[in-house]
Design a protein around this motif. Structure first.
Motif, PDB file in Angstrom:
ATOM      1  N   SER A   1     -26.133 -63.092  30.562  1.00 47.23           N
ATOM      2  CA  SER A   1     -25.848 -62.060  31.577  1.00 47.23           C
ATOM      3  C   SER A   1     -27.081 -61.208  31.835  1.00 47.23           C
ATOM      4  CB  SER A   1     -24.683 -61.169  31.115  1.00 47.23           C
ATOM      5  OG  SER A   1     -23.513 -61.935  30.953  1.00 47.23           O
ATOM      6  N   PRO A   2     -27.950 -61.657  32.744  1.00 49.00           N
ATOM      7  CA  PRO A   2     -29.183 -60.912  32.986  1.00 49.00           C
ATOM      8  C   PRO A   2     -28.970 -59.573  33.688  1.00 49.00           C
ATOM      9  CG  PRO A   2     -29.017 -62.753  34.506  1.00 49.00           C
ATOM     10  CD  PRO A   2     -27.880 -62.885  33.537  1.00 49.00           C
ATOM     11  N   GLN A   3     -27.730 -59.239  34.068  1.00 47.65           N
ATOM     12  CA  GLN A   3     -27.451 -57.948  34.703  1.00 47.65           C
ATOM     13  C   GLN A   3     -27.412 -56.807  33.690  1.00 47.65           C
ATOM     14  OE1 GLN A   3     -25.238 -60.532  34.305  1.00 47.65           O
ATOM     15  NE2 GLN A   3     -23.864 -60.665  36.035  1.00 47.65           N
ATOM     16  N   VAL A   4     -27.334 -57.113  32.398  1.00 45.93           N
ATOM     17  CA  VAL A   4     -27.220 -56.070  31.381  1.00 45.93           C
ATOM     18  C   VAL A   4     -28.461 -55.178  31.390  1.00 45.93           C
ATOM     19  CG1 VAL A   4     -28.123 -57.504  29.498  1.00 45.93           C
ATOM     20  CG2 VAL A   4     -26.621 -55.602  28.976  1.00 45.93           C
ATOM     21  N   ARG A   5     -28.239 -53.889  31.199  1.00 46.29           N
ATOM     22  CA  ARG A   5     -29.320 -52.894  31.198  1.00 46.29           C
ATOM     23  C   ARG A   5     -29.196 -52.004  29.970  1.00 46.29           C
ATOM     24  NH1 ARG A   5     -30.672 -56.108  34.348  1.00 46.29           N
ATOM     25  NH2 ARG A   5     -31.352 -55.838  36.501  1.00 46.29           N
ATOM     26  N   SER A   6     -30.243 -51.245  29.702  1.00 50.52           N
ATOM     27  CA  SER A   6     -30.217 -50.343  28.550  1.00 50.52           C
ATOM     28  C   SER A   6     -29.095 -49.318  28.664  1.00 50.52           C
ATOM     29  CB  SER A   6     -31.567 -49.655  28.351  1.00 50.52           C
ATOM     30  OG  SER A   6     -31.889 -48.868  29.473  1.00 50.52           O
ATOM     31  N   ARG A   7     -28.718 -48.930  29.885  1.00 49.27           N
ATOM     32  CA  ARG A   7     -27.608 -47.978  30.034  1.00 49.27           C
ATOM     33  C   ARG A   7     -26.291 -48.585  29.541  1.00 49.27           C
ATOM     34  NH1 ARG A   7     -28.948 -49.409  35.302  1.00 49.27           N
ATOM     35  NH2 ARG A   7     -27.321 -50.584  36.397  1.00 49.27           N
ATOM     36  N   ASP A   8     -26.124 -49.912  29.673  1.00 47.45           N
ATOM     37  CA  ASP A   8     -24.940 -50.579  29.141  1.00 47.45           C
ATOM     38  C   ASP A   8     -24.934 -50.525  27.612  1.00 47.45           C
ATOM     39  OD1 ASP A   8     -23.879 -51.602  31.696  1.00 47.45           O
ATOM     40  OD2 ASP A   8     -25.608 -52.948  31.668  1.00 47.45           O
ATOM     41  N   ILE A   9     -26.101 -50.763  27.031  1.00 43.36           N
ATOM     42  CA  ILE A   9     -26.213 -50.731  25.574  1.00 43.36           C
ATOM     43  C   ILE A   9     -25.950 -49.314  25.069  1.00 43.36           C
ATOM     44  CG2 ILE A   9     -27.740 -51.195  23.618  1.00 43.36           C
ATOM     45  CD1 ILE A   9     -26.846 -53.699  25.360  1.00 43.36           C
ATOM     46  N   ALA A  10     -26.530 -48.319  25.729  1.00 44.14           N
ATOM     47  CA  ALA A  10     -26.303 -46.922  25.343  1.00 44.14           C
ATOM     48  C   ALA A  10     -24.821 -46.566  25.465  1.00 44.14           C
ATOM     49  CB  ALA A  10     -27.150 -45.993  26.214  1.00 44.14           C
ATOM     50  N   ALA A  11     -24.164 -47.027  26.527  1.00 47.17           N
ATOM     51  CA  ALA A  11     -22.733 -46.748  26.703  1.00 47.17           C
ATOM     52  C   ALA A  11     -21.910 -47.384  25.594  1.00 47.17           C
ATOM     53  CB  ALA A  11     -22.262 -47.254  28.069  1.00 47.17           C
ATOM     54  N   ALA A  12     -22.298 -48.571  25.152  1.00 52.52           N
ATOM     55  CA  ALA A  12     -21.572 -49.235  24.064  1.00 52.52           C
ATOM     56  C   ALA A  12     -21.725 -48.478  22.760  1.00 52.52           C
ATOM     57  CB  ALA A  12     -22.063 -50.673  23.912  1.00 52.52           C
ATOM     58  N   PHE A  13     -22.942 -48.038  22.444  1.00 47.94           N
ATOM     59  CA  PHE A  13     -23.126 -47.256  21.212  1.00 47.94           C
ATOM     60  C   PHE A  13     -22.367 -45.933  21.307  1.00 47.94           C
ATOM     61  CE2 PHE A  13     -27.099 -49.824  20.349  1.00 47.94           C
ATOM     62  CZ  PHE A  13     -26.617 -50.397  19.178  1.00 47.94           C
ATOM     63  N   GLN A  14     -22.355 -45.324  22.476  1.00 49.48           N
ATOM     64  CA  GLN A  14     -21.599 -44.083  22.676  1.00 49.48           C
ATOM     65  C   GLN A  14     -20.108 -44.321  22.432  1.00 49.48           C
ATOM     66  OE1 GLN A  14     -22.777 -41.017  23.219  1.00 49.48           O
ATOM     67  NE2 GLN A  14     -20.751 -40.106  23.369  1.00 49.48           N
ATOM     68  N   ALA A  15     -19.585 -45.434  22.936  1.00 47.95           N
ATOM     69  CA  ALA A  15     -18.163 -45.754  22.758  1.00 47.95           C
ATOM     70  C   ALA A  15     -17.809 -45.907  21.289  1.00 47.95           C
ATOM     71  CB  ALA A  15     -17.816 -47.030  23.525  1.00 47.95           C
ATOM     72  N   LEU A  16     -18.738 -46.423  20.483  1.00 46.05           N
ATOM     73  CA  LEU A  16     -18.460 -46.623  19.060  1.00 46.05           C
ATOM     74  C   LEU A  16     -18.331 -45.310  18.293  1.00 46.05           C
ATOM     75  CD1 LEU A  16     -20.626 -49.741  18.160  1.00 46.05           C
ATOM     76  CD2 LEU A  16     -18.135 -49.595  18.482  1.00 46.05           C
ATOM     77  N   ARG A  17     -18.662 -44.199  18.920  1.00 48.51           N
ATOM     78  CA  ARG A  17     -18.437 -42.909  18.277  1.00 48.51           C
ATOM     79  C   ARG A  17     -16.967 -42.519  18.301  1.00 48.51           C
ATOM     80  NH1 ARG A  17     -23.514 -39.259  20.500  1.00 48.51           N
ATOM     81  NH2 ARG A  17     -25.139 -40.617  19.670  1.00 48.51           N
ATOM     82  N   HIS A  18     -16.189 -43.172  19.194  1.00 54.03           N
ATOM     83  CA  HIS A  18     -14.796 -42.769  19.392  1.00 54.03           C
ATOM     84  C   HIS A  18     -13.792 -43.901  19.205  1.00 54.03           C
ATOM     85  CE1 HIS A  18     -16.668 -39.200  21.034  1.00 54.03           C
ATOM     86  NE2 HIS A  18     -17.356 -39.975  21.863  1.00 54.03           N
ATOM     87  N   THR A  19     -14.265 -45.125  19.019  1.00 60.76           N
ATOM     88  CA  THR A  19     -13.357 -46.257  18.905  1.00 60.76           C
ATOM     89  C   THR A  19     -13.891 -47.252  17.893  1.00 60.76           C
ATOM     90  OG1 THR A  19     -12.059 -47.821  20.238  1.00 60.76           O
ATOM     91  CG2 THR A  19     -14.401 -47.656  20.748  1.00 60.76           C
ATOM     92  N   ASP A  20     -13.040 -48.197  17.516  1.00 59.64           N
ATOM     93  CA  ASP A  20     -13.413 -49.163  16.477  1.00 59.64           C
ATOM     94  C   ASP A  20     -14.333 -50.261  16.979  1.00 59.64           C
ATOM     95  OD1 ASP A  20     -11.676 -47.793  14.735  1.00 59.64           O
ATOM     96  OD2 ASP A  20      -9.970 -49.012  15.373  1.00 59.64           O
ATOM     97  N   VAL A  21     -14.027 -50.754  18.182  1.00 58.56           N
ATOM     98  CA  VAL A  21     -14.730 -51.920  18.713  1.00 58.56           C
ATOM     99  C   VAL A  21     -14.929 -51.726  20.211  1.00 58.56           C
ATOM    100  CG1 VAL A  21     -14.646 -54.443  18.981  1.00 58.56           C
ATOM    101  CG2 VAL A  21     -13.631 -53.396  16.973  1.00 58.56           C
ATOM    102  N   VAL A  22     -16.016 -52.276  20.735  1.00 55.53           N
ATOM    103  CA  VAL A  22     -16.289 -52.219  22.171  1.00 55.53           C
ATOM    104  C   VAL A  22     -16.637 -53.619  22.652  1.00 55.53           C
ATOM    105  CG1 VAL A  22     -18.727 -51.571  21.810  1.00 55.53           C
ATOM    106  CG2 VAL A  22     -17.609 -51.063  23.989  1.00 55.53           C
ATOM    107  N   PHE A  23     -16.160 -53.940  23.864  1.00 55.78           N
ATOM    108  CA  PHE A  23     -16.454 -55.233  24.473  1.00 55.78           C
ATOM    109  C   PHE A  23     -16.987 -55.030  25.884  1.00 55.78           C
ATOM    110  CE2 PHE A  23     -13.201 -56.420  21.387  1.00 55.78           C
ATOM    111  CZ  PHE A  23     -13.791 -57.520  20.794  1.00 55.78           C
ATOM    112  N   GLY A  24     -17.884 -55.923  26.273  1.00 60.86           N
ATOM    113  CA  GLY A  24     -18.304 -56.049  27.653  1.00 60.86           C
ATOM    114  C   GLY A  24     -17.705 -57.341  28.178  1.00 60.86           C
ATOM    115  N   PRO A  25     -16.660 -57.269  28.991  1.00 53.73           N
ATOM    116  CA  PRO A  25     -16.004 -58.482  29.475  1.00 53.73           C
ATOM    117  C   PRO A  25     -16.897 -59.294  30.404  1.00 53.73           C
ATOM    118  CG  PRO A  25     -14.683 -56.518  29.937  1.00 53.73           C
ATOM    119  CD  PRO A  25     -16.035 -56.053  29.515  1.00 53.73           C
ATOM    120  N   ALA A  26     -16.743 -60.600  30.330  1.00 52.22           N
ATOM    121  CA  ALA A  26     -17.394 -61.500  31.276  1.00 52.22           C
ATOM    122  C   ALA A  26     -16.349 -61.993  32.270  1.00 52.22           C
ATOM    123  CB  ALA A  26     -18.043 -62.678  30.548  1.00 52.22           C
TER     124      ALA A  26
END
Length: 193
Positions: A102-127
């Protein structure tokens, strides 16, 4: 412990990477597309806020791929995606894994995933094909969490999400596995410019 992003990558060996795409466009063009997608992903997701590590296969390619120089590399274990993900999520702390589809992924997606892990157990980026382009968790996770998943099917994301309680979801991206997905990506990429 510093958040860590793992990128699961195959060495760009003729006929070994993007085999489904190669069936549609030939091994030479598939290798060229794979190298381009990998370069785009590496350029867009590395960030000083987290460690970036390549989990590579085959293990003999460690340190041998010029495009990967300067990036920490570890070998992937053999077998299906189950043991390979279990290896990555055996570590403690906030951990993400992405592939190279998925070449559309950006650092903002990665940052959002790490942010989500502060409040939930698991995070997914659906394809869009029913799989996922990102999985993240605060490890370690039991290897049993990766058993019974129908990998590389339209059921993959549903199967693995069923192993967890609270999950967060990021935006849906396209995995480029075949010619149809490549065309869809090109259309959306062209329209967003």
């Amino acid at each position: 412990m510093k958040p860590t992003l793992f990128i699961m990558a195959k060495a760009p060996i003729m006929g070994r990477a993007k085999t489904r795409l190669a069936a549609d466009i030939g091994v030479t063009h598939a290798k060229r597309h794979y190298r381009g997608m990998m370069a785009t992903i590496l350029r867009h997701v590395q960030d000083p806020r987290w460690l970036t590590i390549l989990a590579v296969t085959p293990p003999a390619s460690l340190g041998q791929i010029p495009d990967w120089q300067g990036i920490t590399q570890i070998p992937q274990v053999s077998g299906s995606l189950s043991p390979r993900l279990a290896q990555i999520f055996a570590r403690k702390g906030p951990t993400l894994v992405i592939g190279t589809d998925s070449p559309q992924v950006r650092s903002r997606d990665i940052a959002a995933a790490f942010q989500a892990l502060r409040h939930t157990d698991v995070v997914f980026g659906p394809a869009s094909d029913g799989g996922f382009w990102l999985m993240g968790a605060n490890g370690p996770l039991s290897p049993a969490k990766f058993e019974g998943v129908r990998w590389s099917t339209e059921h993959t994301l549903a199967d693995i999400k069923a192993q967890f309680g609270r999950v967060a979801t990021l935006r849906t991206l396209t995995d480029i596995d075949d010619l149809q997905a490549l065309k869809a990506y090109r259309r959306s990429h062209f329209q967003s410019r």
